[in-house]
Write a protein that holds these residues in place. Sequence first.
Motif, mmCIF file in Angstrom:
data_model
loop_
_atom_site.group_PDB
_atom_site.id
_atom_site.type_symbol
_atom_site.label_atom_id
_atom_site.label_comp_id
_atom_site.label_asym_id
_atom_site.label_seq_id
_atom_site.Cartn_x
_atom_site.Cartn_y
_atom_site.Cartn_z
ATOM 1 N N GLY A 51 59.407 63.014 27.572
ATOM 2 C CA GLY A 51 59.641 63.483 28.933
ATOM 3 C C GLY A 51 60.672 62.601 29.600
ATOM 4 O O GLY A 51 60.544 61.382 29.591
ATOM 5 N N ILE A 52 61.711 63.205 30.154
ATOM 6 C CA ILE A 52 62.785 62.413 30.748
ATOM 7 C C ILE A 52 62.882 62.551 32.259
ATOM 8 O O ILE A 52 63.382 61.645 32.937
ATOM 9 C CB ILE A 52 64.139 62.737 30.109
ATOM 10 N N SER A 53 62.418 63.664 32.809
ATOM 11 C CA SER A 53 62.486 63.819 34.256
ATOM 12 C C SER A 53 61.534 64.925 34.691
ATOM 13 O O SER A 53 61.375 65.911 33.986
ATOM 14 C CB SER A 53 63.907 64.154 34.698
ATOM 15 N N ASP A 79 55.414 68.472 46.533
ATOM 16 C CA ASP A 79 55.700 67.370 47.457
ATOM 17 C C ASP A 79 57.001 66.649 47.170
ATOM 18 O O ASP A 79 57.321 65.664 47.832
ATOM 19 C CB ASP A 79 54.541 66.369 47.486
ATOM 20 N N GLY A 80 57.745 67.103 46.172
ATOM 21 C CA GLY A 80 59.048 66.517 45.892
ATOM 22 C C GLY A 80 59.026 65.235 45.084
ATOM 23 O O GLY A 80 60.078 64.615 44.871
ATOM 24 N N THR A 81 57.852 64.827 44.621
ATOM 25 C CA THR A 81 57.779 63.629 43.791
ATOM 26 C C THR A 81 58.676 63.797 42.566
ATOM 27 O O THR A 81 58.676 64.852 41.929
ATOM 28 C CB THR A 81 56.342 63.371 43.329
ATOM 29 N N ILE A 82 59.429 62.766 42.258
ATOM 30 C CA ILE A 82 60.372 62.810 41.134
ATOM 31 C C ILE A 82 60.140 61.626 40.213
ATOM 32 O O ILE A 82 59.859 60.513 40.678
ATOM 33 C CB ILE A 82 61.820 62.826 41.640
ATOM 34 N N TYR A 83 60.272 61.891 38.932
ATOM 35 C CA TYR A 83 60.173 60.852 37.916
ATOM 36 C C TYR A 83 61.409 60.896 37.031
ATOM 37 O O TYR A 83 61.907 61.988 36.699
ATOM 38 C CB TYR A 83 58.932 61.080 37.050
ATOM 39 N N VAL A 108 67.388 57.617 31.342
ATOM 40 C CA VAL A 108 68.288 58.533 32.045
ATOM 41 C C VAL A 108 68.460 58.181 33.512
ATOM 42 O O VAL A 108 69.287 58.798 34.202
ATOM 43 C CB VAL A 108 67.795 59.994 31.925
ATOM 44 N N LYS A 109 67.721 57.221 33.999
ATOM 45 C CA LYS A 109 67.765 56.851 35.408
ATOM 46 C C LYS A 109 69.177 56.443 35.798
ATOM 47 O O LYS A 109 69.827 55.675 35.102
ATOM 48 C CB LYS A 109 66.767 55.732 35.674
ATOM 49 N N MET A 138 73.311 66.212 34.377
ATOM 50 C CA MET A 138 73.429 65.096 33.446
ATOM 51 C C MET A 138 74.861 64.583 33.470
ATOM 52 O O MET A 138 75.794 65.295 33.102
ATOM 53 C CB MET A 138 73.054 65.554 32.028
ATOM 54 N N ASN A 139 75.013 63.353 33.926
ATOM 55 C CA ASN A 139 76.325 62.724 34.002
ATOM 56 C C ASN A 139 76.396 61.546 33.030
ATOM 57 O O ASN A 139 75.375 61.064 32.544
ATOM 58 C CB ASN A 139 76.598 62.237 35.422
#
Length: 122
Positions: free
Chosen positions: A47-49, A55-59, A64-65, A83-84
């Motif tokens: 799992g990468i993201s 609620d908009g929680t993001i991981y 990849v951060k 993806m940049n």
Amino acid sequence: EVPIVESGGGFIQAGGSLRLSCKTSGFTFDDYSIGWFRQAPGKEREGISCISNKDGTIYYADSVKGRFTISSDSAKNTAYLQMNSLKPEDTALYYCAAGAAPLPDEDYYGYWGQGTQVTVSS
């Protein structure tokens, strides 16, 4: 009707950018979290993201951060992964999934797409 369809993969040189799309249907998009996973040849799926549409929680995974950005559009029932600064080690089959929590654990996800291939050349 297939509940999740990914698109946007392709072949790209290192340093380039791609945007993956995850079009969903058949369930209430806003009630779910969306996760992006990837599986490289010979490796386990990771799992990468993830993003919670509640609620908009993001991981983001550390790998990849700062380079990848997840987003979702409720009006279109679609999530995205921008993806940049792509690297050869980003080469993998990328999957989108919908599930109960924005966590990088496959057990939380009940809907899966077929995947879209991303190949990054050096």
